[in-house]
Enzyme design. Structure first.
Site, PDB file in Angstrom:
ATOM      1  N   ARG A  38       0.817  -1.220   0.000  1.00  0.00           N
ATOM      2  CA  ARG A  38       0.000   0.000   0.000  1.00  0.00           C
ATOM      3  C   ARG A  38       0.845   1.261   0.000  1.00  0.00           C
ATOM      4  O   ARG A  38       0.384   2.322  -0.425  1.00  0.00           O
ATOM      5  CB  ARG A  38      -0.948  -0.004   1.213  1.00  0.00           C
ATOM      6  CG  ARG A  38      -2.255  -0.685   0.950  1.00  0.00           C
ATOM      7  CD  ARG A  38      -3.161   0.147   0.044  1.00  0.00           C
ATOM      8  NE  ARG A  38      -3.881   1.168   0.786  1.00  0.00           N
ATOM      9  CZ  ARG A  38      -3.804   2.465   0.557  1.00  0.00           C
ATOM     10  NH1 ARG A  38      -3.010   2.922  -0.379  1.00  0.00           N
ATOM     11  NH2 ARG A  38      -4.505   3.319   1.274  1.00  0.00           N
ATOM     12  N   ASP A  79     -13.370  -5.055  -2.829  1.00  0.00           N
ATOM     13  CA  ASP A  79     -14.143  -4.307  -1.827  1.00  0.00           C
ATOM     14  C   ASP A  79     -15.605  -4.328  -2.216  1.00  0.00           C
ATOM     15  O   ASP A  79     -15.926  -4.334  -3.404  1.00  0.00           O
ATOM     16  CB  ASP A  79     -13.647  -2.855  -1.718  1.00  0.00           C
ATOM     17  CG  ASP A  79     -14.172  -2.201  -0.445  1.00  0.00           C
ATOM     18  OD1 ASP A  79     -13.550  -2.370   0.608  1.00  0.00           O
ATOM     19  OD2 ASP A  79     -15.247  -1.574  -0.498  1.00  0.00           O
ATOM     20  N   TYR A  82     -24.254   3.211   1.839  1.00  0.00           N
ATOM     21  CA  TYR A  82     -23.123   4.017   1.343  1.00  0.00           C
ATOM     22  C   TYR A  82     -23.545   4.924   0.197  1.00  0.00           C
ATOM     23  O   TYR A  82     -23.136   6.084   0.119  1.00  0.00           O
ATOM     24  CB  TYR A  82     -21.971   3.109   0.888  1.00  0.00           C
ATOM     25  CG  TYR A  82     -21.147   2.582   2.037  1.00  0.00           C
ATOM     26  CD1 TYR A  82     -20.203   3.385   2.674  1.00  0.00           C
ATOM     27  CD2 TYR A  82     -21.322   1.286   2.507  1.00  0.00           C
ATOM     28  CE1 TYR A  82     -19.448   2.913   3.734  1.00  0.00           C
ATOM     29  CE2 TYR A  82     -20.576   0.805   3.565  1.00  0.00           C
ATOM     30  CZ  TYR A  82     -19.651   1.622   4.179  1.00  0.00           C
ATOM     31  OH  TYR A  82     -18.910   1.156   5.233  1.00  0.00           O
TER      32      TYR A  82
HETATM   33  O1  CP3 Z   1     -11.787  -9.772   3.753  1.00  0.00           O
HETATM   34  C1  CP3 Z   1     -10.797  -9.488   3.057  1.00  0.00           C
HETATM   35  O2  CP3 Z   1      -9.642  -9.478   3.484  1.00  0.00           O
HETATM   36  C2  CP3 Z   1     -11.007  -9.227   1.591  1.00  0.00           C
HETATM   37  C3  CP3 Z   1     -11.088  -7.887   1.190  1.00  0.00           C
HETATM   38  C4  CP3 Z   1     -12.174  -6.951   1.710  1.00  0.00           C
HETATM   39  C5  CP3 Z   1     -11.944  -5.564   1.843  1.00  0.00           C
HETATM   40  N1  CP3 Z   1     -13.119  -4.972   2.142  1.00  0.00           N
HETATM   41  C6  CP3 Z   1     -10.641  -4.907   1.625  1.00  0.00           C
HETATM   42  C7  CP3 Z   1     -10.423  -3.541   2.120  1.00  0.00           C
HETATM   43  C8  CP3 Z   1     -13.507  -7.181   2.041  1.00  0.00           C
HETATM   44  C9  CP3 Z   1     -14.276  -8.484   2.130  1.00  0.00           C
HETATM   45  C10 CP3 Z   1     -14.108  -5.906   2.304  1.00  0.00           C
HETATM   46  C11 CP3 Z   1     -15.524  -5.733   2.629  1.00  0.00           C
HETATM   47  C12 CP3 Z   1     -16.015  -4.418   3.015  1.00  0.00           C
HETATM   48  N2  CP3 Z   1     -15.630  -3.193   2.545  1.00  0.00           N
HETATM   49  C13 CP3 Z   1     -17.091  -4.204   3.911  1.00  0.00           C
HETATM   50  C14 CP3 Z   1     -17.874  -5.296   4.592  1.00  0.00           C
HETATM   51  C15 CP3 Z   1     -17.116  -5.912   5.712  1.00  0.00           C
HETATM   52  C16 CP3 Z   1     -17.008  -5.048   6.906  1.00  0.00           C
HETATM   53  O3  CP3 Z   1     -15.900  -4.765   7.329  1.00  0.00           O
HETATM   54  O4  CP3 Z   1     -18.067  -4.699   7.434  1.00  0.00           O
HETATM   55  C17 CP3 Z   1     -17.294  -2.813   4.015  1.00  0.00           C
HETATM   56  C18 CP3 Z   1     -18.325  -2.129   4.881  1.00  0.00           C
HETATM   57  C19 CP3 Z   1     -16.377  -2.194   3.136  1.00  0.00           C
HETATM   58  C20 CP3 Z   1     -16.236  -0.742   2.862  1.00  0.00           C
HETATM   59  C21 CP3 Z   1     -14.902  -0.222   3.184  1.00  0.00           C
HETATM   60  N3  CP3 Z   1     -13.758  -0.506   2.474  1.00  0.00           N
HETATM   61  C22 CP3 Z   1     -14.539   0.643   4.250  1.00  0.00           C
HETATM   62  C23 CP3 Z   1     -15.507   1.182   5.272  1.00  0.00           C
HETATM   63  C24 CP3 Z   1     -13.167   0.876   4.158  1.00  0.00           C
HETATM   64  C25 CP3 Z   1     -12.315   1.810   4.999  1.00  0.00           C
HETATM   65  C26 CP3 Z   1     -12.097   1.338   6.336  1.00  0.00           C
HETATM   66  C27 CP3 Z   1     -11.425  -0.028   6.420  1.00  0.00           C
HETATM   67  O5  CP3 Z   1     -12.099  -0.956   6.876  1.00  0.00           O
HETATM   68  O6  CP3 Z   1     -10.280  -0.148   6.029  1.00  0.00           O
HETATM   69  C28 CP3 Z   1     -12.692   0.108   3.075  1.00  0.00           C
HETATM   70  C29 CP3 Z   1     -11.277   0.014   2.610  1.00  0.00           C
HETATM   71  C30 CP3 Z   1     -10.687  -1.352   2.553  1.00  0.00           C
HETATM   72  N4  CP3 Z   1     -11.288  -2.474   2.057  1.00  0.00           N
HETATM   73  C31 CP3 Z   1      -9.356  -1.695   2.947  1.00  0.00           C
HETATM   74  C32 CP3 Z   1      -9.190  -3.054   2.662  1.00  0.00           C
HETATM   75  C33 CP3 Z   1      -7.948  -3.873   2.851  1.00  0.00           C
HETATM   76  C34 CP3 Z   1      -8.316  -0.748   3.520  1.00  0.00           C
HETATM   77  C35 CP3 Z   1      -7.813   0.129   2.437  1.00  0.00           C
HETATM   78  C36 CP3 Z   1      -6.441   0.630   2.738  1.00  0.00           C
HETATM   79  O7  CP3 Z   1      -5.487  -0.116   2.475  1.00  0.00           O
HETATM   80  O8  CP3 Z   1      -6.323   1.765   3.182  1.00  0.00           O
END
Ligand code: CP3
Length: 345
Positions: A39, A75, A152
């Site tokens: 990242r 995501d 969202y």
């Molecule tokens: O599970 C896994 O490892 C696979 C990848 C995955 C991500 N997001 C990667 C991600 C999965 C299954 C998700 C699902 C997801 N994304 C949900 C449902 C699960 C949950 O946690 O309730 C939701 C609500 C999201 C939306 C989302 N994406 C948010 C709110 C954020 C920011 C906050 C956070 O949790 O990091 C993301 C970004 C995100 N999605 C990251 C990752 C690895 C972090 C991004 C970064 O590297 O900065």
């Protein structure tokens, strides 16, 4: 070890297993130093849209831990970008939708693009992961459930009270239902494409649906979840139906469908499973914060959850929500090993 690939998929179908399978939501992400190193060089959406990188991130936890399933690195919000609403993962702010959906006209304006055209990079990442994993470890695909996606789209970002979402629901129910139908259509198409590309199970994340009471769930969500899950089950792969804060909604979620219901840590696993019925599997439900405790406490909590599951067929061990970014990596390894050791039959 020949049972390893089968363990997770067998548990999804409530078949006997040599021990309880375990994987972690958000295992392909920020708690791993290798992920943070990637990242530092690439934006989050860039990682998602570059299949070799997305495949690499998917495989990171498989290389480190004896987890029983891989979850695709992607995501739930990716599906919203081709609808034309302006998705951005802003630094420190989490996801932002630049043109939120607040009216019927906004719903009508959402673009319809097939997943094969809009999200080919996800499908390509699935091909790459499957080529690497073969039949060693099954790959889970996923999508957001319509309520959580709608929240969202309407709020434009994460929310505490879901004021805009519930206002649209209550004030313009026709616009609400039209939006939910559009999201079901897009989600079913996307999940079908993932299955065709090679995922072997699917999880629908309804992460924020626990903000609703049972009457609202029944009226505004259940018919749409039933339609989505009914269509997804037709693909033939097992479906995990996940939400948090859903203690008051479990029977309704069960009625909506899915082979396995995801539980968070706020419910007692045995009691929840009793309410759901023996003809469905359950996934969960360790508090993600328990992973910050010393390994002997993690051991105790794992033993307690396994005791609540009582060795019944159809339990998949997981956290009650995603693994938190600051989680000690060694504690995750301790958790995975504890689940396998303490549940060995
Ligand atoms: O599970 C896994 O490892 C696979 C990848 C995955 C991500 N997001 C990667 C991600 C999965 C299954 C998700 C699902 C997801 N994304 C949900 C449902 C699960 C949950 O946690 O309730 C939701 C609500 C999201 C939306 C989302 N994406 C948010 C709110 C954020 C920011 C906050 C956070 O949790 O990091 C993301 C970004 C995100 N999605 C990251 C990752 C690895 C972090 C991004 C970064 O590297 O900065």
């Amino acid at each position: 070890m020949s049972d390893v690939p089968a363990r997770f998929l067998r548990a999804c179908r409530r078949e006997p297993t040599d021990c309880t399978p375990v994987w972690l939501m958000r295992q392909a992400g920020r708690f791993l130093p290798e992920y943070r190193a990637l990242r530092a060089r690439h934006g989050f959406l860039e990682l998602c849209k570059t299949p070799p990188l997305a495949a690499e991130v998917t495989l990171l936890p498989i290389r480190r831990f004896a987890v029983d399933a891989a979850i695709l690195f992607a995501d739930i919000l990716l599906i919203l970008e081709p609808m034309g609403v302006g998705l951005e993962f802003a630094k420190g702010d989490g996801p932002v939708i630049h043109r939120p959906v607040r009216t019927r006209a906004d719903v009508e304006r959402l673009a319809r693009v097939p997943a094969s055209v809009a999200l080919p990079f996800v499908l390509e990442a699935i091909h790459l992961v499957r080529a690497e994993l073969g039949d060693r470890v099954p790959l889970i695909g996923f999508a957001g459930a319509p309520f959580t996606l709608a929240s969202y789209l309407i709020e434009g970002r994460g929310s505490r009270h879901y004021v805009h979402t519930k206002t649209l629901m209550y004030r313009e129910p026709q616009a609400w239902h039209a939006l939910m139908e559009r999201l079901v259509e897009a989600t079913v198409d996307y999940v079908r494409a993932q299955v065709a590309a090679g995922v072997e199970a699917v999880q629908l994340f309804d992460s924020w649906v626990g903000c609703l009471g049972p009457d609202d769930y029944r009226t505004y969500v259940l018919p749409h979840m039933r339609a989505a899950l009914g269509a997804i089950v037709q693909t033939g792969v097992p479906v995990i139906h996940f939400g948090t804060g859903t203690g008051a909604l479990l029977e309704l979620m069960r009625a909506a469908g899915g082979d396995v219901i995801g539980l968070d840590w706020r419910v007692d696993l045995a009691e929840a499973w009793g309410r759901l019925g023996a003809d469905v599997g359950v996934q969960g439900n360790l508090d993600p914060v328990a992973l910050f405790a010393p390994p002997d406490e993690i051991h105790r909590q794992v033993a307690r959850i396994l005791e609540r599951a009582g060795g019944r067929r159809g339990h998949i061990f997981n956290l009650g929500h995603g693994v938190l970014p600051e989680t000690p990596v060694a504690h995750v390894a301790a958790l995975i090993d504890a689940v396998h050791e303490l549940s060995a039959r």
